[in-house]
Enzyme design. Structure first.
Site, PDB file in Angstrom:
ATOM      1  N   LYS A  13      -3.921   1.562 -11.139  1.00 33.55           N
ATOM      2  CA  LYS A  13      -4.591   2.832 -10.846  1.00 33.55           C
ATOM      3  C   LYS A  13      -3.612   3.847 -10.277  1.00 33.55           C
ATOM      4  O   LYS A  13      -3.561   4.995 -10.693  1.00 33.55           O
ATOM      5  CB  LYS A  13      -5.709   2.640  -9.809  1.00 33.55           C
ATOM      6  CG  LYS A  13      -6.786   1.686 -10.211  1.00 33.55           C
ATOM      7  CD  LYS A  13      -7.858   1.568  -9.124  1.00 33.55           C
ATOM      8  CE  LYS A  13      -7.352   0.992  -7.814  1.00 33.55           C
ATOM      9  NZ  LYS A  13      -6.906  -0.400  -7.883  1.00 33.55           N
ATOM     10  N   ARG A  88     -15.321   3.219  -3.966  1.00 37.51           N
ATOM     11  CA  ARG A  88     -15.154   1.786  -4.102  1.00 37.51           C
ATOM     12  C   ARG A  88     -16.457   1.052  -3.860  1.00 37.51           C
ATOM     13  O   ARG A  88     -16.499  -0.171  -3.949  1.00 37.51           O
ATOM     14  CB  ARG A  88     -14.170   1.332  -3.034  1.00 37.51           C
ATOM     15  CG  ARG A  88     -12.847   0.922  -3.570  1.00 37.51           C
ATOM     16  CD  ARG A  88     -12.083   0.379  -2.395  1.00 37.51           C
ATOM     17  NE  ARG A  88     -11.017  -0.438  -2.805  1.00 37.51           N
ATOM     18  CZ  ARG A  88      -9.799   0.015  -3.072  1.00 37.51           C
ATOM     19  NH1 ARG A  88      -9.531   1.293  -3.034  1.00 37.51           N
ATOM     20  NH2 ARG A  88      -8.867  -0.821  -3.401  1.00 37.51           N
ATOM     21  N   ARG A 127       5.488  -6.025  -6.731  1.00 36.63           N
ATOM     22  CA  ARG A 127       5.350  -4.608  -6.389  1.00 36.63           C
ATOM     23  C   ARG A 127       6.144  -4.272  -5.128  1.00 36.63           C
ATOM     24  O   ARG A 127       6.174  -5.035  -4.168  1.00 36.63           O
ATOM     25  CB  ARG A 127       3.885  -4.263  -6.158  1.00 36.63           C
ATOM     26  CG  ARG A 127       3.745  -2.842  -5.595  1.00 36.63           C
ATOM     27  CD  ARG A 127       2.387  -2.303  -5.718  1.00 36.63           C
ATOM     28  NE  ARG A 127       1.419  -3.043  -4.924  1.00 36.63           N
ATOM     29  CZ  ARG A 127       0.141  -2.765  -4.934  1.00 36.63           C
ATOM     30  NH1 ARG A 127      -0.313  -1.805  -5.708  1.00 36.63           N
ATOM     31  NH2 ARG A 127      -0.688  -3.472  -4.199  1.00 36.63           N
ATOM     32  N   ARG A 160       3.838  -4.607   0.417  1.00 40.53           N
ATOM     33  CA  ARG A 160       2.693  -4.257   1.255  1.00 40.53           C
ATOM     34  C   ARG A 160       2.141  -5.482   1.972  1.00 40.53           C
ATOM     35  O   ARG A 160       2.121  -6.572   1.412  1.00 40.53           O
ATOM     36  CB  ARG A 160       1.594  -3.624   0.393  1.00 40.53           C
ATOM     37  CG  ARG A 160       1.732  -2.131   0.285  1.00 40.53           C
ATOM     38  CD  ARG A 160       0.836  -1.512  -0.753  1.00 40.53           C
ATOM     39  NE  ARG A 160      -0.529  -2.019  -0.786  1.00 40.53           N
ATOM     40  CZ  ARG A 160      -1.447  -1.581  -1.644  1.00 40.53           C
ATOM     41  NH1 ARG A 160      -1.145  -0.641  -2.528  1.00 40.53           N
ATOM     42  NH2 ARG A 160      -2.657  -2.075  -1.640  1.00 40.53           N
ATOM     43  N   ARG A 171      -9.062  -9.582  -2.129  1.00 38.88           N
ATOM     44  CA  ARG A 171      -9.283  -8.215  -2.630  1.00 38.88           C
ATOM     45  C   ARG A 171      -9.953  -8.257  -4.002  1.00 38.88           C
ATOM     46  O   ARG A 171     -10.779  -7.407  -4.313  1.00 38.88           O
ATOM     47  CB  ARG A 171      -7.957  -7.448  -2.700  1.00 38.88           C
ATOM     48  CG  ARG A 171      -7.459  -7.029  -1.313  1.00 38.88           C
ATOM     49  CD  ARG A 171      -5.983  -6.724  -1.303  1.00 38.88           C
ATOM     50  NE  ARG A 171      -5.622  -5.594  -2.121  1.00 38.88           N
ATOM     51  CZ  ARG A 171      -4.377  -5.356  -2.549  1.00 38.88           C
ATOM     52  NH1 ARG A 171      -3.405  -6.198  -2.225  1.00 38.88           N
ATOM     53  NH2 ARG A 171      -4.115  -4.303  -3.269  1.00 38.88           N
TER      54      ARG A 171
HETATM   55  P1  AP5 Z   1      -0.330  -0.111  -8.971  1.00 44.14           P
HETATM   56  O1  AP5 Z   1      -0.295   1.137  -9.785  1.00 44.14           O
HETATM   57  O2  AP5 Z   1       0.262  -0.111  -7.621  1.00 44.14           O
HETATM   58  O3  AP5 Z   1      -1.836  -0.676  -8.962  1.00 44.14           O
HETATM   59  P2  AP5 Z   1      -3.121  -0.202  -8.155  1.00 44.14           P
HETATM   60  O4  AP5 Z   1      -4.283  -0.396  -9.090  1.00 44.14           O
HETATM   61  O5  AP5 Z   1      -2.917   1.137  -7.553  1.00 44.14           O
HETATM   62  O6  AP5 Z   1      -3.154  -1.355  -7.076  1.00 44.14           O
HETATM   63  P3  AP5 Z   1      -3.457  -1.283  -5.509  1.00 44.14           P
HETATM   64  O7  AP5 Z   1      -3.076  -2.613  -4.936  1.00 44.14           O
HETATM   65  O8  AP5 Z   1      -2.895  -0.067  -4.904  1.00 44.14           O
HETATM   66  O9  AP5 Z   1      -4.981  -1.197  -5.557  1.00 44.14           O
HETATM   67  P4  AP5 Z   1      -5.913  -1.497  -4.440  1.00 44.14           P
HETATM   68  O10 AP5 Z   1      -7.144  -0.954  -5.029  1.00 44.14           O
HETATM   69  O11 AP5 Z   1      -6.032  -2.905  -4.024  1.00 44.14           O
HETATM   70  O12 AP5 Z   1      -5.239  -0.794  -3.169  1.00 44.14           O
HETATM   71  P5  AP5 Z   1      -5.520   0.555  -2.406  1.00 44.14           P
HETATM   72  O13 AP5 Z   1      -4.251   1.060  -1.891  1.00 44.14           O
HETATM   73  O14 AP5 Z   1      -6.377   1.443  -3.214  1.00 44.14           O
HETATM   74  O15 AP5 Z   1       0.331  -1.273  -9.855  1.00 44.14           O
HETATM   75  C1  AP5 Z   1       0.501  -2.581  -9.329  1.00 44.14           C
HETATM   76  C2  AP5 Z   1       1.892  -3.114  -9.695  1.00 44.14           C
HETATM   77  O16 AP5 Z   1       1.956  -3.338 -11.090  1.00 44.14           O
HETATM   78  C3  AP5 Z   1       3.015  -2.111  -9.379  1.00 44.14           C
HETATM   79  O17 AP5 Z   1       4.160  -2.819  -8.957  1.00 44.14           O
HETATM   80  C4  AP5 Z   1       3.273  -1.413 -10.728  1.00 44.14           C
HETATM   81  O18 AP5 Z   1       4.617  -0.959 -10.841  1.00 44.14           O
HETATM   82  C5  AP5 Z   1       2.954  -2.509 -11.726  1.00 44.14           C
HETATM   83  N1  AP5 Z   1       2.327  -1.991 -12.933  1.00 44.14           N
HETATM   84  C6  AP5 Z   1       1.440  -0.956 -13.063  1.00 44.14           C
HETATM   85  N2  AP5 Z   1       1.072  -0.773 -14.342  1.00 44.14           N
HETATM   86  C7  AP5 Z   1       1.720  -1.741 -15.062  1.00 44.14           C
HETATM   87  C8  AP5 Z   1       1.728  -2.072 -16.451  1.00 44.14           C
HETATM   88  N3  AP5 Z   1       0.996  -1.408 -17.356  1.00 44.14           N
HETATM   89  N4  AP5 Z   1       2.511  -3.124 -16.827  1.00 44.14           N
HETATM   90  C9  AP5 Z   1       3.239  -3.818 -15.915  1.00 44.14           C
HETATM   91  N5  AP5 Z   1       3.284  -3.527 -14.591  1.00 44.14           N
HETATM   92  C10 AP5 Z   1       2.517  -2.512 -14.169  1.00 44.14           C
HETATM   93  O19 AP5 Z   1      -6.374   0.023  -1.184  1.00 44.14           O
HETATM   94  C11 AP5 Z   1      -5.830  -0.848  -0.223  1.00 44.14           C
HETATM   95  C12 AP5 Z   1      -6.877  -1.191   0.815  1.00 44.14           C
HETATM   96  O20 AP5 Z   1      -7.291   0.015   1.491  1.00 44.14           O
HETATM   97  C13 AP5 Z   1      -8.176  -1.789   0.270  1.00 44.14           C
HETATM   98  O21 AP5 Z   1      -8.065  -3.179   0.098  1.00 44.14           O
HETATM   99  C14 AP5 Z   1      -9.150  -1.382   1.367  1.00 44.14           C
HETATM  100  O22 AP5 Z   1      -9.037  -2.223   2.485  1.00 44.14           O
HETATM  101  C15 AP5 Z   1      -8.668   0.006   1.769  1.00 44.14           C
HETATM  102  N6  AP5 Z   1      -9.331   1.086   1.024  1.00 44.14           N
HETATM  103  C16 AP5 Z   1      -8.736   1.985   0.182  1.00 44.14           C
HETATM  104  N7  AP5 Z   1      -9.639   2.821  -0.348  1.00 44.14           N
HETATM  105  C17 AP5 Z   1     -10.843   2.447   0.179  1.00 44.14           C
HETATM  106  C18 AP5 Z   1     -12.171   2.901  -0.012  1.00 44.14           C
HETATM  107  N8  AP5 Z   1     -12.471   3.918  -0.843  1.00 44.14           N
HETATM  108  N9  AP5 Z   1     -13.158   2.269   0.682  1.00 44.14           N
HETATM  109  C19 AP5 Z   1     -12.897   1.257   1.515  1.00 44.14           C
HETATM  110  N10 AP5 Z   1     -11.664   0.752   1.723  1.00 44.14           N
HETATM  111  C20 AP5 Z   1     -10.641   1.340   1.059  1.00 44.14           C
HETATM  112 MG    MG Z   2      -2.717   1.818  -5.561  1.00 43.23          MG
END
Ligand code: AP5
Ligand code: MG
Length: 214
Positions: A13, A88, A127, A160, A171
């Site tokens: 994402k 979410r 990552r 992270r 997660r």
């Molecule tokens: P990346 O692009 O980093 O993936 P992502 O979907 O953004 O993954 P996240 O871990 O950031 O998602 P998340 O939803 O768990 O975390 P968030 O920060 O939102 O890609 C992943 C890896 O793969 C990278 O190394 C990339 O280079 C590689 N990659 C990407 N595309 C690829 C491809 N096509 N092929 C190969 N490799 C690829 O949230 C973290 C925490 O914050 C949550 O767990 C929660 O506790 C809290 N939080 C955040 N938002 C909310 C909300 N709205 N409500 C409640 N809690 C929240």
């Molecule tokens: Mg992300």
């Protein structure tokens, strides 16, 4: 253009949201990045959010919703934005919908980046994230030019805290229980689109651009 990125943790994402933001010159808004910046700066919000994030749980809606609504009310969001990691939960989506409707606005696209759970854990361990500017790298797929240093802002790259395998599994469970129902929510609104997130980053991006420019 108002876009929501949906998908499991690690689906890509953030990677795709940044590419969309660069191409269409709209802000990339990630609630996860906002929380991590707060943790890094030792704010009260950051300390509260960390308790949940480290366990792979969602930060409570009361904390999350206000931050997001304040952010999208800013001047730079007037021509649209890409939301990454918000909403979410169904209640978050409903609050967003209501706030937009009050201004006569609505979400244009919800894009699900679809990646099976089996691929996720492997991706996460490679990552590396920049906690300063939010850029994301991958040791194999997108290595930074200089090891451990962000290409974009020159700060340090880290694994992270929530990318440990057991937290990733948590997660994923939380995603299936609380976030995946949003796919049906946005289908009902007629804005849901899906792309195959197992393809290369560029192929995934091309598929998204094709949707946005159809
Ligand atoms: P990346 O692009 O980093 O993936 P992502 O979907 O953004 O993954 P996240 O871990 O950031 O998602 P998340 O939803 O768990 O975390 P968030 O920060 O939102 O890609 C992943 C890896 O793969 C990278 O190394 C990339 O280079 C590689 N990659 C990407 N595309 C690829 C491809 N096509 N092929 C190969 N490799 C690829 O949230 C973290 C925490 O914050 C949550 O767990 C929660 O506790 C809290 N939080 C955040 N938002 C909310 C909300 N709205 N409500 C409640 N809690 C929240
Ligand atoms: Mg992300």
């Amino acid at each position: 253009m108002k876009i929501i990125m949906l998908g499991a943790p690690g689906a890509g994402k953030g990677t795709q949201a940044q590419m969309i933001a660069d191409k269409y010159k709209v802000p990339h808004i990630s609630t996860g990045d906002i929380f991590r910046a707060n943790i890094k700066n030792g704010t009260e919000l950051g300390m509260e959010a960390k308790k949940y994030m480290d366990q792979g749980l969602l930060v409570p809606d009361e904390l999350t919703v206000k931050i997001l609504l304040d952010r999208v009310a800013k001047e730079d969001c007037k021509d649209g934005y890409v939301l990454d990691g918000f909403p979410r939960t169904i209640p978050q989506a409903e609050v967003l919908d209501k706030a937009l409707a009050e201004r006569g606005e609505s979400i244009d696209y919800a894009v699900d980046v679809d990646v099976p759970d089996e691929n996720i854990v492997k991706r996460m361990s490679g990552r590396r994230a920049c906690l300063s500017c939010g850029a994301t790298f991958h040791l194999e797929h997108v290595p930074p030019k200089e090891e451990g240093i962000c290409d974009r802002c020159g700060k340090e790259l880290v694994l992270r805290d929530d990318d440990k395998e057991e937290t990733v599994l948590n997660r994923l469970k939380v995603y299936h229980d609380q976030t995946q129902p949003l796919i049906q929510f946005y289908k009902n609104k007629g804005v849901m689109q899906a792309v195959d997130g197992t393809k290369s980053m560029q192929e995934v991006f091309d598929a998204i651009v094709a949707i946005l420019e159809k």
